[in-house]
Design a protein around this motif. Structure first.
Motif, PDB file in Angstrom:
ATOM      1  N   ASP A 184      -4.615  34.214 -41.435  1.00  0.00           N
ATOM      2  CA  ASP A 184      -4.233  34.993 -40.242  1.00  0.00           C
ATOM      3  C   ASP A 184      -3.606  34.104 -39.184  1.00  0.00           C
ATOM      4  O   ASP A 184      -2.629  34.483 -38.535  1.00  0.00           O
ATOM      5  N   SER A 185      -4.168  32.907 -39.018  1.00  0.00           N
ATOM      6  CA  SER A 185      -3.608  32.034 -37.988  1.00  0.00           C
ATOM      7  C   SER A 185      -2.219  31.539 -38.422  1.00  0.00           C
ATOM      8  O   SER A 185      -1.309  31.401 -37.606  1.00  0.00           O
ATOM      9  N   GLY A 188       0.084  34.360 -37.744  1.00  0.00           N
ATOM     10  CA  GLY A 188       0.303  34.454 -36.291  1.00  0.00           C
ATOM     11  C   GLY A 188       1.326  33.432 -35.832  1.00  0.00           C
ATOM     12  O   GLY A 188       2.241  33.748 -35.048  1.00  0.00           O
ATOM     13  N   GLN A 189       1.216  32.246 -36.371  1.00  0.00           N
ATOM     14  CA  GLN A 189       2.153  31.163 -36.029  1.00  0.00           C
ATOM     15  C   GLN A 189       3.579  31.533 -36.448  1.00  0.00           C
ATOM     16  O   GLN A 189       4.533  31.349 -35.703  1.00  0.00           O
TER      17      GLN A 189
END
Ligand code: GDP
Ligand code: IMO
Ligand code: MG
Length: 428
Positions: A184-185, A188-189
């Motif tokens: 997820d991160s 997101g990035q």
């Protein structure tokens, strides 16, 4: 029809950035066809140095269109960083930069794989830039890559990342003991750069086709060099793309029948960064002198470049393989303070002399170069703009290189600045 490819003839860092910036004065479009932010293309004017990694070297000329082709692998964070640097330097990119919607994206796990393989005992160290170039091209060829057009559909992008992530996470953990940050991160990035990409994406094949139809002048910008080409270079000590002129067709979607000029860029001596064979390498004093005089430190990683004499076997191979019909010779001024200079014309190995580039690295690693000696000129050539003003011994050296290469010089570069150039003809 005026489509020219500019290609490096050695192991990269020949001075392509400077030469493309100069040639761009007469061009309408400058289009990068291969590599990624492993490249470092230096341009110097008005006393300021600019190093470009992904954005074409024509960007400093107003009104020129700059294209990042489908053959380039794009790291979103590196690209956005470079765009910001250019904006801060007062360069307007709106409407002038177009990124292919077919280019593959470099993701954080590509960099991780690249670095882990380099330190692993299971693989031979290549001395890569650690930018994730090889693993990203590997995914492209395996058809699992994520492309810039995937930014247009958020769900598709998320799905593609998820599938890749699961596989990469498992291999990185089990094989290298490396933990990836969560998916997820990473997503997101990736999404942080979406708006920028959507603003600059385009079908660059169609754009180039239209420009060619309007008789515009196109410069296809190569990165790396012929000897780093994945097919024709010193494999496996190469990069993962076709740096040679053929890469311009596949990397931009320009048909071979529409390319009618190929310019080679070559240094007056030889350098290479990273591992791999280098027959004319000088490990002692002269090599260090070349490094110091030529400021031979990587534009991307800052690593000291390995230095050696001019290798005419490499040069002739580059002329033939790329179909080069004119050449820009760079860094002649770096040879200003040598009493004698050597030029390699063949490789002696087990009683035979090789004048063609051998595939077998054994020959390159263990051969003895056959040298012809030239007298140095011990006089400054820095900034000379006319061939007549060069010292006689420099003229002799340059003429000898031209004869060995069998292609004429278009330019001779006598310093990093735009104006420090001897212009001997026009490209278009
Ligand atoms: P590229 O990757 O082929 O664009 O080359 P790089 O920019 O990585 O490396 C070439 C280096 O040589 C840069 O620092 C240039 O500013 C510098 N350079 C280019 N031409 C000349 C020249 O004729 N003389 C000298 N002394 N430096 C040059
Ligand atoms: P420009 O465009 C010089 C070298 C690396 C390494 C090998 C593989 O500035 O001429 P990679 O990161 O591509 O997987 O590394 O290729 N290399 C370059 N050397 N100039 C470059 O680009 C290079 N790009 C990659 O040092 O040996
Ligand atoms: Mg470079």
């Amino acid at each position: 029809m005026s489509v020219a490819v500019v290609v490096g003839m050695q192991w990269g860092d020949e001075g392509k950035g400077k030469i493309i910036d100069l040639l761009a004065e007469d061009a309408d479009v400058i289009a990068r066809y291969a590599g990624g932010h492993n490249a470092g293309h230096t341009i110097v004017f008005d006393g300021n140095q600019h190093i470009l990694h992904l954005i074409p070297s024509g960007i400093f000329h107003k009104n020129k269109l700059c294209v990042i082709g489908n053959g380039v692998v794009v790291d979103p964070s590196a690209l956005v960083h470079e765009m910001k640097q250019l904006k801060d330097a007062g360069v307007d990119l709106e409407g002038r930069l177009v990124i292919s919607d077919r280019a593959n994206i470099i993701l954080p796990y590509h960099g991780t794989f690249d670095k882990e393989r380099e330190i692993s005992r299971d693989f031979e160290k290549i001395g890569t830039t650690g930018r994730g170039i090889g693993p990203s091209y590997a995914d492209k060829i395996a058809r699992t890559g994520i492309r810039t057009c995937d930014y247009r559909d958020e769900d598709r992008l998320r799905q593609k990342l998820k599938s890749n992530y699961r596989e990469k996470k498992t291999i990185l953990k089990d094989f290298y003991g490396h933990d990836l940050p969560d998916c997820d991160s990473m997503f997101g990035q990736l999404m942080e750069y979406r708006d920028t990409f959507l603003n600059f994406l385009g079908d660059t094949h169609v754009l180039l086709r239209d420009q060619i139809a309007q008789n515009k002048k196109i410069l296809c910008e190569g990165a790396q060099g012929t000897m780093l080409d994945v097919d024709h270079g010193t494999y496996p000590f190469v990069t993962s793309s076709n740096a040679s002129s053929g890469g311009a067709c596949t990397g931009l979607g320009i048909p071979p029948t529409q390319i009618n000029r190929v310019v080679g860029v070559i240094k007056a001596y030889t350098t290479r960064v990273g591992e791999g064979p280098f027959p004319t390498e000088l490990k002692g004093g002269s090599g260090e002198k070349l490094r110091a005089e030529g400021q031979e430190f990587g534009s991307t990683t800052g690593r000291p470049r390995r230095c050696g004499w001019f290798d005419a076997v490499v040069a002739r191979y580059g002329v033939c393989l790329n179909g080069i019909n004119s050449i820009a010779l760079t860094k002649i001024d770096v040879l200003d303070r040598f009493d004698t200079l050597q030029v390699c014309t063949g490789y002696k190995y087990k009683g035979a002399v090789y004048e063609e580039m051998p595939a077998d690295l054994n020959v390159l690693e263990n051969c003895e170069p056959v040298y012809t000696e030239f007298q140095g000129w011990n006089q400054s050539t820095v900034g000379i703009e006319s061939f007549d003003q060069l010292p006689e011994n420099a003229k002799r050296y340059i003429d000898a290189l031209e004869n060995l290469l069998g292609a004429g010089f278009l330019m001779i570069s006598t310093g990093p600045e735009r104006c420090q150039t001897i212009r001997l003809g026009d490209l278009f």
